[in-house]
Design a protein around this motif. Sequence first.
Motif, PDB file in Angstrom:
ATOM      1  N   UNK A  39       0.856  -1.172   0.000  1.00 36.46           N
ATOM      2  CA  UNK A  39       0.000   0.000   0.000  1.00 36.46           C
ATOM      3  C   UNK A  39       0.898   1.230   0.000  1.00 36.46           C
ATOM      4  N   UNK A  40       0.395   2.340  -0.464  1.00 35.76           N
ATOM      5  CA  UNK A  40       1.148   3.585  -0.305  1.00 35.76           C
ATOM      6  C   UNK A  40       1.206   3.852   1.200  1.00 35.76           C
ATOM      7  N   UNK A  41       2.385   4.123   1.718  1.00 37.61           N
ATOM      8  CA  UNK A  41       2.521   4.276   3.167  1.00 37.61           C
ATOM      9  C   UNK A  41       3.499   5.385   3.519  1.00 37.61           C
ATOM     10  N   UNK A  42       3.230   6.018   4.638  1.00 38.70           N
ATOM     11  CA  UNK A  42       4.099   7.062   5.157  1.00 38.70           C
ATOM     12  C   UNK A  42       4.241   6.847   6.656  1.00 38.70           C
ATOM     13  N   UNK A  43       5.434   7.022   7.177  1.00 36.91           N
ATOM     14  CA  UNK A  43       5.672   6.983   8.620  1.00 36.91           C
ATOM     15  C   UNK A  43       6.363   8.280   9.007  1.00 36.91           C
ATOM     16  N   UNK A  44       5.852   8.908  10.049  1.00 33.52           N
ATOM     17  CA  UNK A  44       6.327  10.223  10.456  1.00 33.52           C
ATOM     18  C   UNK A  44       6.679  10.206  11.941  1.00 33.52           C
ATOM     19  N   UNK A  45       7.771  10.855  12.290  1.00 35.87           N
ATOM     20  CA  UNK A  45       8.126  11.048  13.691  1.00 35.87           C
ATOM     21  C   UNK A  45       7.457  12.333  14.166  1.00 35.87           C
ATOM     22  N   UNK A  46       6.734  12.250  15.269  1.00 34.08           N
ATOM     23  CA  UNK A  46       6.037  13.404  15.840  1.00 34.08           C
ATOM     24  C   UNK A  46       6.536  13.632  17.263  1.00 34.08           C
ATOM     25  N   UNK A  47       6.328  14.829  17.769  1.00 35.88           N
ATOM     26  CA  UNK A  47       6.764  15.135  19.141  1.00 35.88           C
ATOM     27  C   UNK A  47       5.725  14.741  20.170  1.00 35.88           C
ATOM     28  N   UNK A  48       4.522  14.436  19.737  1.00 39.05           N
ATOM     29  CA  UNK A  48       3.494  14.022  20.681  1.00 39.05           C
ATOM     30  C   UNK A  48       2.206  13.681  19.969  1.00 39.05           C
ATOM     31  N   UNK A  49       1.376  12.900  20.659  1.00 42.64           N
ATOM     32  CA  UNK A  49       0.040  12.568  20.172  1.00 42.64           C
ATOM     33  C   UNK A  49      -0.962  13.169  21.156  1.00 42.64           C
ATOM     34  N   UNK A  50      -2.240  13.112  20.845  1.00 43.21           N
ATOM     35  CA  UNK A  50      -3.252  13.791  21.652  1.00 43.21           C
ATOM     36  C   UNK A  50      -3.298  13.318  23.104  1.00 43.21           C
ATOM     37  N   UNK A  51      -2.957  12.062  23.349  1.00 45.41           N
ATOM     38  CA  UNK A  51      -2.924  11.520  24.701  1.00 45.41           C
ATOM     39  C   UNK A  51      -1.475  11.118  24.983  1.00 45.41           C
ATOM     40  N   UNK A  52      -0.873  11.598  26.058  1.00 48.22           N
ATOM     41  CA  UNK A  52       0.529  11.270  26.338  1.00 48.22           C
ATOM     42  C   UNK A  52       0.798   9.767  26.495  1.00 48.22           C
ATOM     43  N   UNK A  53      -0.210   8.961  26.763  1.00 48.52           N
ATOM     44  CA  UNK A  53      -0.029   7.510  26.905  1.00 48.52           C
ATOM     45  C   UNK A  53       0.140   6.829  25.551  1.00 48.52           C
ATOM     46  N   UNK A  54      -0.300   7.469  24.486  1.00 51.17           N
ATOM     47  CA  UNK A  54      -0.229   6.861  23.165  1.00 51.17           C
ATOM     48  C   UNK A  54       1.190   6.951  22.613  1.00 51.17           C
ATOM     49  N   UNK A  55       1.659   5.851  22.015  1.00 50.93           N
ATOM     50  CA  UNK A  55       2.998   5.791  21.436  1.00 50.93           C
ATOM     51  C   UNK A  55       2.988   5.690  19.916  1.00 50.93           C
ATOM     52  N   UNK A  56       1.828   5.362  19.339  1.00 57.72           N
ATOM     53  CA  UNK A  56       1.696   5.198  17.892  1.00 57.72           C
ATOM     54  C   UNK A  56       0.247   5.469  17.506  1.00 57.72           C
ATOM     55  N   UNK A  57       0.068   6.028  16.314  1.00 61.14           N
ATOM     56  CA  UNK A  57      -1.267   6.281  15.778  1.00 61.14           C
ATOM     57  C   UNK A  57      -1.188   6.097  14.268  1.00 61.14           C
ATOM     58  N   UNK A  58      -2.282   5.665  13.676  1.00 56.39           N
ATOM     59  CA  UNK A  58      -2.309   5.496  12.212  1.00 56.39           C
ATOM     60  C   UNK A  58      -3.690   5.825  11.689  1.00 56.39           C
ATOM     61  N   UNK A  59      -3.703   6.420  10.498  1.00 55.77           N
ATOM     62  CA  UNK A  59      -4.963   6.611   9.776  1.00 55.77           C
ATOM     63  C   UNK A  59      -4.794   6.006   8.389  1.00 55.77           C
ATOM     64  N   UNK A  60      -5.902   5.803   7.712  1.00 54.31           N
ATOM     65  CA  UNK A  60      -5.800   5.108   6.429  1.00 54.31           C
ATOM     66  C   UNK A  60      -6.981   5.397   5.531  1.00 54.31           C
ATOM     67  N   UNK A  61      -6.794   5.050   4.278  1.00 58.65           N
ATOM     68  CA  UNK A  61      -7.847   5.047   3.271  1.00 58.65           C
ATOM     69  C   UNK A  61      -7.857   3.662   2.661  1.00 58.65           C
ATOM     70  N   UNK A  62      -9.047   3.076   2.546  1.00 59.37           N
ATOM     71  CA  UNK A  62      -9.201   1.773   1.899  1.00 59.37           C
ATOM     72  C   UNK A  62     -10.209   1.930   0.774  1.00 59.37           C
TER      73      UNK A  62
END
Length: 133
Positions: free
Chosen positions: A106-129
């Motif tokens: 699939x077309x994919x992108x991975x990005x390093x971020x400084x934070x997510x909406x909840x400090x407990x979260x370590x990874x997040x992903x969105x997608x189109x199918x």
Amino acid sequence: MTTGNKLHNPATIAPPARNLYAHAVEVPAASRHLYVAGQVGARPDGTVPESLEEQTEQMMENIRAILASAGMTFADIVKFNAYCMSAEDIITYAGIRNRVFAGVQTATTAVVVTGLANPAWKVEADLVAARQD
């Protein structure tokens, strides 16, 4: 039923890294599209595992459930974006992604971020199918 999606990896540019994804995915006309909001590794009861590995596994299970509710699978994913807290985390996430996707490109992108909406979260992903029925 078939996805009908077509991969584009022109020979005139460098190939995707280790051929684990596609540079582009074309969706045929009359396909159903599913846009999935950012998903994290929260369990059904709302608790969040502590480790990146557990969060990534749970995130993939959450995505699997969403796809199934639309009559789709990981093979129908056109674009997958992941957001990790460090470059090292991308390596861990990508290993799990590659196993779960089991050869699906699939077309994919991975990005390093400084934070997510909840400090407990370590990874997040969105997608189109997309799927052509």
